[in-house]
Design an enzyme around this catalytic site. Structure first.
Site, PDB file in Angstrom:
ATOM      1  N   HIS A   1     -11.873 -10.957 -10.580  1.00 29.35           N
ATOM      2  CA  HIS A   1     -12.829 -10.185  -9.789  1.00 29.35           C
ATOM      3  C   HIS A   1     -13.293 -11.020  -8.597  1.00 29.35           C
ATOM      4  CE1 HIS A   1     -17.116  -8.207  -9.740  1.00 29.35           C
ATOM      5  NE2 HIS A   1     -16.370  -7.797  -8.747  1.00 29.35           N
TER       6      HIS A   1
ATOM      7  N   ASP B   1       0.865  -1.187   0.000  1.00 28.36           N
ATOM      8  CA  ASP B   1       0.000   0.000   0.000  1.00 28.36           C
ATOM      9  C   ASP B   1       0.899   1.234   0.000  1.00 28.36           C
ATOM     10  OD1 ASP B   1      -2.217   1.903   0.539  1.00 28.36           O
ATOM     11  OD2 ASP B   1      -3.345   0.051   0.859  1.00 28.36           O
TER      12      ASP B   1
ATOM     13  N   LYS C   1      -4.775   2.932 -11.486  1.00 27.71           N
ATOM     14  CA  LYS C   1      -4.525   1.530 -11.814  1.00 27.71           C
ATOM     15  C   LYS C   1      -3.429   1.423 -12.883  1.00 27.71           C
ATOM     16  CE  LYS C   1      -9.051  -0.387 -10.376  1.00 27.71           C
ATOM     17  NZ  LYS C   1      -8.740  -1.245  -9.238  1.00 27.71           N
TER      18      LYS C   1
HETATM   19  P1  NAI Z   1     -10.364   0.313  -0.570  1.00 31.12           P
HETATM   20  O1  NAI Z   1     -10.586   1.763  -0.681  1.00 31.12           O
HETATM   21  O2  NAI Z   1     -10.781  -0.388   0.657  1.00 31.12           O
HETATM   22  O3  NAI Z   1      -8.808  -0.020  -0.775  1.00 31.12           O
HETATM   23  C1  NAI Z   1      -8.006   0.526  -1.774  1.00 31.12           C
HETATM   24  C2  NAI Z   1      -6.573   0.570  -1.233  1.00 31.12           C
HETATM   25  O4  NAI Z   1      -5.664   0.892  -2.267  1.00 31.12           O
HETATM   26  C3  NAI Z   1      -6.366   1.599  -0.134  1.00 31.12           C
HETATM   27  O5  NAI Z   1      -5.851   0.959   1.012  1.00 31.12           O
HETATM   28  C4  NAI Z   1      -5.359   2.570  -0.744  1.00 31.12           C
HETATM   29  O6  NAI Z   1      -4.487   3.123   0.207  1.00 31.12           O
HETATM   30  C5  NAI Z   1      -4.624   1.653  -1.699  1.00 31.12           C
HETATM   31  N1  NAI Z   1      -3.865   2.379  -2.698  1.00 31.12           N
HETATM   32  C6  NAI Z   1      -4.142   3.546  -3.306  1.00 31.12           C
HETATM   33  N2  NAI Z   1      -3.136   3.884  -4.147  1.00 31.12           N
HETATM   34  C7  NAI Z   1      -2.206   2.926  -4.073  1.00 31.12           C
HETATM   35  C8  NAI Z   1      -0.951   2.724  -4.683  1.00 31.12           C
HETATM   36  N3  NAI Z   1      -0.453   3.584  -5.552  1.00 31.12           N
HETATM   37  N4  NAI Z   1      -0.268   1.607  -4.375  1.00 31.12           N
HETATM   38  C9  NAI Z   1      -0.760   0.732  -3.496  1.00 31.12           C
HETATM   39  N5  NAI Z   1      -1.937   0.884  -2.879  1.00 31.12           N
HETATM   40  C10 NAI Z   1      -2.663   1.959  -3.163  1.00 31.12           C
HETATM   41  O7  NAI Z   1     -11.052  -0.320  -1.854  1.00 31.12           O
HETATM   42  P2  NAI Z   1     -11.626  -1.783  -2.063  1.00 31.12           P
HETATM   43  O8  NAI Z   1     -13.052  -1.808  -1.702  1.00 31.12           O
HETATM   44  O9  NAI Z   1     -10.725  -2.768  -1.446  1.00 31.12           O
HETATM   45  O10 NAI Z   1     -11.573  -1.924  -3.653  1.00 31.12           O
HETATM   46  C11 NAI Z   1     -10.372  -2.134  -4.343  1.00 31.12           C
HETATM   47  C12 NAI Z   1     -10.671  -2.588  -5.751  1.00 31.12           C
HETATM   48  O11 NAI Z   1     -11.464  -3.771  -5.714  1.00 31.12           O
HETATM   49  C13 NAI Z   1     -11.449  -1.585  -6.580  1.00 31.12           C
HETATM   50  O12 NAI Z   1     -11.008  -1.675  -7.912  1.00 31.12           O
HETATM   51  C14 NAI Z   1     -12.880  -2.092  -6.467  1.00 31.12           C
HETATM   52  O13 NAI Z   1     -13.674  -1.720  -7.557  1.00 31.12           O
HETATM   53  C15 NAI Z   1     -12.646  -3.584  -6.460  1.00 31.12           C
HETATM   54  N6  NAI Z   1     -13.709  -4.382  -5.860  1.00 31.12           N
HETATM   55  C16 NAI Z   1     -14.351  -3.983  -4.725  1.00 31.12           C
HETATM   56  C17 NAI Z   1     -15.345  -4.751  -4.174  1.00 31.12           C
HETATM   57  C18 NAI Z   1     -16.016  -4.326  -2.913  1.00 31.12           C
HETATM   58  O14 NAI Z   1     -17.020  -4.953  -2.523  1.00 31.12           O
HETATM   59  N7  NAI Z   1     -15.552  -3.292  -2.242  1.00 31.12           N
HETATM   60  C19 NAI Z   1     -15.753  -6.047  -4.766  1.00 31.12           C
HETATM   61  C20 NAI Z   1     -14.973  -6.407  -5.916  1.00 31.12           C
HETATM   62  C21 NAI Z   1     -14.011  -5.598  -6.431  1.00 31.12           C
END
Ligand code: NAI
Length: 721
Positions: free
Chosen positions: A454, A347, A411
């Site tokens: 996914h 992260d 991304k």
């Molecule tokens: P989240 O907001 O909980 O986590 C995202 C994380 O990425 C954060 O901890 C952030 O600090 C980190 N991050 C940001 N920039 C970064 C970088 N440059 N390098 C490394 N880490 C970085 O989001 P969540 O819910 O976990 O979603 C993540 C992905 O999964 C998204 O693409 C979302 O669409 C997908 N997704 C989410 C679902 C859900 O139910 N929340 C279900 C299926 C897919």
């Protein structure tokens, strides 16, 4: 006997080792059932045999139950008239053989070292004593999970051994229980150390164990029977509970309760005939056919990766990175570590990465507290997860899953940074839920290795993974992604790149249909009640509250921008926007279509009627039927469109993905099975009528018209037996 090996020891005890050739686990195939007659005859007719022990020749258990591949062939086929009696004789063959076993006149004991489920447990119940290995044996009757009931005496012997409350719980939940619980309930007679069950069984016979079942002795009374306070209360609650929770969608459940009630006062032979008739009736329902297929056979085939490109050598993931330690990334890291994969969790800061790792720590600590994991196993589990902000730690990974914020630019950036550390050919996967894989792959130096994986939330509990193949994704990358899912013990479906992929797209159609109803003036309580009556886990409005209204609104907004749709908002999208503008985001901020008072249960927001005036406040059976049909058919026609557009290419993936992904009414076997059960032609005509009444969203795609015309089904059809 093809499936049993027998050895008679010097004391005259015959040990029958159940060992179906060519299988890792025993199941009751037709051939194994046929062997039971010979097994009984041998015990009865061989004067050298004083008693018998039933045991397994397999290392991993006693028996997993009926062979569902064979059973699936006849399930759901209508049977009537004279044919019915002949079929009944055939379908109750195992039941009769087990009755002959328990009345063979010599003592029989079962030695259970591992799982004894379904028909396997019914086999053991026909023995006069059951010895179970501590920590290894698990018994259960999971038939209900595939739309069936125990049909070889289970509905009769279980209550006679354990009483009505425990028996109904075992059969209606379908969940197996461990040896100690089974002992406390009277379902096994002793728990002994692993490896000692055969000896214990022999000892019981040598000590004078008698070959008579309790229910064949005069004066037998069922413990906690239907007319005792406990048994009676259980029946009353069971009947109401079935209606309240399952709305009559599962005939197997009703018939299990009927079997216990109608059989309890009868002598065993008559009781088994009651069960046999209800078993056949249940097995011939469309629900049984659909559930055996989707919930068992298709799911198992997908879990094994049966659609995996065969030309690619098996791929083992030793080390994998997860980018983004948020909710999803933390869950994926846990699933990887559980599968023994060395995991790098990245992260932006050390603190954020550590927070993601602490999610695993919590789950592992809880497993230790429950006694399911040793302290040593816990520490080596956690040692597999390295949390860091340093991208150079990715070097040497076999696969990378990206789970950063849902933002194309971000991304792209993390993809480039990760790829700089990776060997060519390393799989780069995105966990995006909405962004096209083709667009994300543009940031990649090697788009052939780029793929969508996914996961669903919460990752540790959701079995499904939707693999998204981009136009440039290679077959090798697909095979590797499937092997990775298999290592994680997930069930992958494979879909082609398209907006919303498969699951999000069809799932959205359910909640949007609920919003259409809201706009028509149907009372919100009716909409959500009818949603649950279809067999969906929640009504459309409460589901939107759980998912978060602003998230669905954002996705809809992105779609409009991407498609260049201008003009004023209308329909469901307008409702989402109005709710968000009113600050009502759903459960996450305590106010959505429902209010969530602290400490109380949710109730519909009283202000909803001012925004969407109610015109239909009372329901009728006709209204319920028409709304149910709309909610299910809207999803099914969208799924059919996905098949038509080749977003999904196999009905099996569409069905399993729907049930595991968003809880699509499991009794239907999934949307494609629902269409087959209705008849493709009937479904198509119904959708035409719905399209006329409610709009083009119901219009059947060309695929359905072609299939209706050529009388094709999604699955091979089921002629009358
Ligand atoms: P989240 O907001 O909980 O986590 C995202 C994380 O990425 C954060 O901890 C952030 O600090 C980190 N991050 C940001 N920039 C970064 C970088 N440059 N390098 C490394 N880490 C970085 O989001 P969540 O819910 O976990 O979603 C993540 C992905 O999964 C998204 O693409 C979302 O669409 C997908 N997704 C989410 C679902 C859900 O139910 N929340 C279900 C299926 C897919």
């Amino acid at each position: 006997m093809e499936n049993f090996k027998v050895e008679v020891d010097p004391d005259g005890i015959a040990v029958f080792l159940f060992d179906v050739p060519g299988r890792t686990m025993n199941t009751f195939t037709g051939s194994a059932v046929a062997d039971l007659d010979a097994l009984v005859a041998r015990i009865r007719d061989d004067p050298a045999i004083k008693g018998a022990v039933l045991a397994s020749g397999k290392a991993n258990g006693f028996c997993a139950g009926a062979d569902l591949g064979e059973m699936g062939d006849t399930a759901g086929r209508p049977v009537s008239g004279a044919a019915r009696e002949a079929v009944l004789i055939d379908s109750s063959r195992m039941s009769r053989a087990l009755r002959a076993l328990e009345t063979v006149g010599k003592p029989v004991a079962a030695a259970l070292e591992g799982v004894a489920l379904g028909g396997g447990f019914e086999f053991a119940q026909a023995a006069h004593r059951r010895f179970a290995a501590r920590g290894l044996a698990r018994v259960g009757l999971p038939e209900v999970t595939i739309g069936l009931l125990p049909g070889a005496g289970g509905t009769q012997r279980t209550p006679r051994l354990a009483g009505v409350p425990a028996a109904l719980k075992l059969m209606l939940s379908g969940a197996p229980i461990d040896a100690e619980t089974a002992l406390a309930q009277g379902l096994v007679d002793a728990v002994v150390e692993p490896g000692q069950t055969v000896e214990a069984a022999k000892r019981w016979i040598l000590d004078g164990g008698e070959g008579v079942q309790p229910w064949d002795r005069p004066g037998f009374a069922m413990p906690d029977g239907p007319y005792t306070p406990k048994g009676g209360e259980t029946f009353m609650i069971a009947a109401a509970d079935l209606q309240a929770r399952h709305y009559g969608n599962y005939p197997a459940r009703q018939n299990i309760v009927r079997c216990v009630y109608e059989g309890f006062g009868l002598p065993m032979d008559a009781a088994l005939r009651v069960e046999a008739r209800l078993f056949l009736a249940t097995q011939r329902t469309p629900q049984a056919r659909a559930m055996i297929r989707s919930n068992f056979l298709s799911k198992q085939a997908l879990a094994k990766g049966s659609a995996r490109p065969q030309e690619v050598a098996p791929f083992k993931v030793n080390k994998a990175a997860v980018l983004g330690a948020g909710m999803m990334g933390a869950g994926v890291a846990y699933a990887q570590a559980r599968a023994g994969i060395e995991t790098v969790l990245i992260d932006v800061t050390q603190e954020a990465a550590d927070r993601g790792r602490s999610y695993s720590q919590k789950l592992v600590d809880a497993a230790v507290a429950r006694g399911e994991m040793s302290a040593a196993a816990a520490s080596s589990f956690m040692a597999r997860i390295v949390a860091t902000p340093d991208y150079s730690a990715i070097a040497g990974c076999d696969l990378v899953v990206e789970a950063v914020f849902e933002d194309t630019g971000l991304k792209a950036d993390v993809t480039r940074r990760a790829e700089a550390m990776l060997e060519p050919g390393t799989v780069m996967a995105s966990n995006t839920s909405t962004l096209p894989i083709g667009v994300l792959a543009q940031a990649s130096q090697r788009p052939e290795s780029f793929i969508g994986i996914h996961f669903f939330s919460p990752v540790d509990r959701m079995e499904l993974v939707e693999i998204i193949v981009g136009v440039q994704t290679s077959r090798e990358t697909l095979a590797k992604a499937m092997d990775y899912c298999r290592a994680l013990k997930k069930v992958p479906i494979v879909v082609n790149d398209s907006r919303g992929f498969y699951t999000s797209r069809v799932f959205e159609s359910y909640s949007f249909e609920g919003l259409e109803m809201l706009l028509e003036g149907i009372a919100p309580a009716i909409i959500d009640n009818v949603g649950r009556m279809t067999g969906m886990p929640r009504g459309p409005l409460e589901l939107l509250d759980d998912v978060a209204i602003d998230l669905v609104d954002r996705i809809a907004g992105q779609r409009r921008r991407d498609l260049g749709v201008n003009g004023p908002l209308a329909g469901p999208e307008l409702v989402l926007h109005q709710m968000v503008s009113a600050g009502r985001l759903g459960r996450k901020n305590g106010v959505g279509f429902y209010d969530y008072p602290e400490g109380g249960s949710k109730r519909l927001w009283s202000g909803l009627a001012a925004l969407y005036p109610v015109k239909v406040a009372t329901s009728s059976p006709e209204l319920v039927e028409s709304l149910k049909r709309r909610l299910l058919y809207r999803q099914a026609v969208e799924a059919a469109r996905c098949m038509d557009e080749k977003v999904v290419t196999a009905a099996r993936d569409a069905d399993v993905g729907a049930i595991l992904g968003w809880g699509f009414a499991p009794w239907t076997g999934g949307p494609m099975s629902l269409i087959d059960t209705a008849g493709v032609d009937v479904f198509t005509a119904d959708c035409d009528a719905l399209a006329l009444a409610h709009g083009a969203r119901f219009a059947p795609p060309p695929l359905l018209r072609r299939m209706a015309q050529s009388r094709q089904d999604f699955y091979p059809s089921s002629p009358e037996a």
